[in-house]
Design a protein around this motif. Structure first.
Motif, PDB file in Angstrom:
ATOM      1  N   LEU A  67       8.676   4.170   3.660  1.00 13.09           N
ATOM      2  CA  LEU A  67       7.716   4.002   3.857  1.00 13.09           C
ATOM      3  C   LEU A  67       7.351   3.029   4.748  1.00 13.09           C
ATOM      4  N   ASN A  68       7.449   2.288   5.211  1.00  8.97           N
ATOM      5  CA  ASN A  68       6.771   0.911   5.455  1.00  8.97           C
ATOM      6  C   ASN A  68       6.634   2.105   6.928  1.00  8.97           C
ATOM      7  N   ASN A  69       7.216   2.500   7.725  1.00  8.45           N
ATOM      8  CA  ASN A  69       6.765   3.424   8.822  1.00  8.45           C
ATOM      9  C   ASN A  69       5.958   4.604   9.026  1.00  8.45           C
ATOM     10  N   ASN A  70       5.859   4.957   8.031  1.00  8.37           N
ATOM     11  CA  ASN A  70       4.756   6.085   7.285  1.00  8.37           C
ATOM     12  C   ASN A  70       3.127   5.039   7.291  1.00  8.37           C
ATOM     13  N   ILE A  71       3.408   3.750   6.484  1.00  5.54           N
ATOM     14  CA  ILE A  71       1.713   3.596   6.596  1.00  5.54           C
ATOM     15  C   ILE A  71       1.664   3.054   7.693  1.00  5.54           C
TER      16      ILE A  71
END
Length: 109
Positions: A67-71
């Motif tokens: 999720l953090n990488n996607n953000i």
């Protein structure tokens, strides 16, 4: 569609080349796909958290990293879009000089 211009910004004096528009559209589709994926990740993280099952809670660590990488990817895409938009508007305003006095606003520092 290539070579078309779109003038839907401001007072219509800014035109965007069809190729630039396609680039924007492609980027917005990428962003929307990532956001859709994030919605699924968030739902899975929530379900895992509510289940309180140790394996599910451990899985959340990887899901939260994803999720953090996607953000980060969404932020990068928006930054690229911003730069592309600025360049296209600057190029458009430079191309509009037809001997008339230009009323460009100076950019703040």
């Amino acid at each position: 569609m290539e070579g078309d211009t779109f003038s839907g910004l401001g007072n219509g004096s800014t035109q965007i080349d069809g190729k630039v528009f396609q680039t924007f559209q492609k980027s917005f589709v990428q962003v929307q796909n990532i956001l859709d994926q994030n919605r699924l990740l968030i739902n899975e993280i929530k379900q895992n958290h509510e289940s309180k099952i140790p394996d599910n809670l451990s899985r959340n660590v990887g899901l939260i990293r994803e999720l953090n990488n996607n953000i980060r990817r969404v932020v990068d895409l928006y930054a690229d879009l911003s730069c592309s938009f600025t360049k296209s508007v600057d190029a458009s305003s430079e191309g509009d000089s037809s001997g008339k006095a230009s009323h460009k606003r100076s950019k703040p520092l």
